[in-house]
Design an enzyme around this catalytic site. Sequence first.
Site, mmCIF file in Angstrom:
data_model
loop_
_atom_site.group_PDB
_atom_site.id
_atom_site.type_symbol
_atom_site.label_atom_id
_atom_site.label_comp_id
_atom_site.label_asym_id
_atom_site.label_seq_id
_atom_site.Cartn_x
_atom_site.Cartn_y
_atom_site.Cartn_z
ATOM 1 N N GLN A 129 -6.835 9.534 4.043
ATOM 2 C CA GLN A 129 -5.267 10.025 3.474
ATOM 3 C C GLN A 129 -5.765 9.464 1.442
ATOM 4 O O GLN A 129 -5.464 8.902 0.790
ATOM 5 C CB GLN A 129 -4.212 9.025 3.075
ATOM 6 C CG GLN A 129 -3.152 9.094 3.225
ATOM 7 C CD GLN A 129 -2.235 9.065 1.600
ATOM 8 O OE1 GLN A 129 -1.450 7.863 1.255
ATOM 9 N NE2 GLN A 129 -1.839 9.533 -0.145
ATOM 10 N N ASP A 239 -1.821 15.676 -5.672
ATOM 11 C CA ASP A 239 -2.485 14.184 -6.621
ATOM 12 C C ASP A 239 -3.211 14.710 -7.748
ATOM 13 O O ASP A 239 -4.346 15.821 -7.769
ATOM 14 C CB ASP A 239 -3.225 13.908 -5.104
ATOM 15 C CG ASP A 239 -4.319 12.336 -6.067
ATOM 16 O OD1 ASP A 239 -3.941 12.874 -6.628
ATOM 17 O OD2 ASP A 239 -4.967 11.482 -5.009
ATOM 18 N N GLY A 265 2.060 14.491 -3.734
ATOM 19 C CA GLY A 265 1.328 13.330 -4.786
ATOM 20 C C GLY A 265 0.363 12.632 -4.313
ATOM 21 O O GLY A 265 0.185 12.576 -2.446
ATOM 22 N N HIS A 266 -0.196 11.209 -4.813
ATOM 23 C CA HIS A 266 -1.571 10.825 -4.614
ATOM 24 C C HIS A 266 -0.650 9.803 -3.464
ATOM 25 O O HIS A 266 -1.107 9.264 -2.852
ATOM 26 C CB HIS A 266 -1.483 9.582 -6.355
ATOM 27 C CG HIS A 266 -3.088 8.853 -5.700
ATOM 28 N ND1 HIS A 266 -3.612 9.290 -5.678
ATOM 29 C CD2 HIS A 266 -3.207 8.061 -5.675
ATOM 30 C CE1 HIS A 266 -4.446 8.641 -5.399
ATOM 31 N NE2 HIS A 266 -4.322 7.254 -5.336
ATOM 32 N N PHE A 267 0.417 9.254 -3.184
ATOM 33 C CA PHE A 267 0.624 8.312 -2.899
ATOM 34 C C PHE A 267 2.170 8.752 -1.222
ATOM 35 O O PHE A 267 3.262 9.184 -1.520
ATOM 36 C CB PHE A 267 2.231 7.193 -3.854
ATOM 37 C CG PHE A 267 1.181 6.430 -3.886
ATOM 38 C CD1 PHE A 267 0.510 4.819 -3.419
ATOM 39 C CD2 PHE A 267 0.766 6.583 -5.025
ATOM 40 C CE1 PHE A 267 0.254 4.375 -3.867
ATOM 41 C CE2 PHE A 267 0.200 5.633 -5.756
ATOM 42 C CZ PHE A 267 -0.766 4.165 -5.812
#
Length: 288
Positions: A129, A239, A265-267
């Site tokens: 991920q 991201d 996004g990233h998280f």
Amino acid sequence: MNRFPSIHYGRIDVDGVEVHYRESVPERPDAPVLLLLHGFPSASHQFRRLIDALGADYRLIAPDYPGFGETVAPEDFTYTFDRLADIVEGFTDRLGLHRFAMYLFDFGAPVGLRLAERRPDRVTGLIVQNGNAYLEGMSEAARDFTALSPEQPGAEDTVRGLLALEGTRFQYETGTPDPGLIAPESWTLDQHYLDLPGRKEAQVALAFDYKSNVERYADWQAWLRKYAPPTLIVWGTGDPFFTEAGARAYLRDLPEAELRLFDAGHFALETHLAEIAPLIAEFLDRDR
């Protein structure tokens, strides 16, 4: 009624590092094991909702690396990605983990792939991920950041700018269509740990060592081709660091991998847990 797991919080000494970890206690003692490897600037707490969602059926184990979360490292600990992998490897030995899948997120990718190289017989599968292992997966900003060296004027100030609250919040909210879905304690808890004595120095050292990961991309890609582990790729396409191209690049070496992209996004787990958790469950059931 939903089933919620019991969660155990423990500490294990690994080469003088007091490793804090959390793990679920599944209902079946033979449940598949998933080692959750967190990213920057977070720690095992980033997986708390995922553990609640799946921990009754699977043994989910999440350690904090040295320099992160509740783990306590000696003052003379050398912060490199090789040393983080040493500690995680020792942690799996101390817990007696002989067969497990790995969840590779952000920093968890270079840590976990080092472990996979060393102990390929232990790895039953990978869930990736927003954990990059390809040059095309690095955004321009990521390339510039990882190219920084300690001798460059202003380089350390640039790194430290990402360690302030504004930089931590930026990592959570950038690329997320609805920041209102992200709990503010996510970045404020990360910031609490970043502000502890010695933590920013640890992160500066790791930032300057990140180029050691890029140098090993070709080796890791060769490992993926050789061992072809079952792989699920879930990726937030917004991201700002690791781009969608990096997710698709895995398919060159793992053509049988399952790829799922999310408008996140990233998280990505912060906003898309309801979509990602069932995919992980299905993957682990196949792994069983």
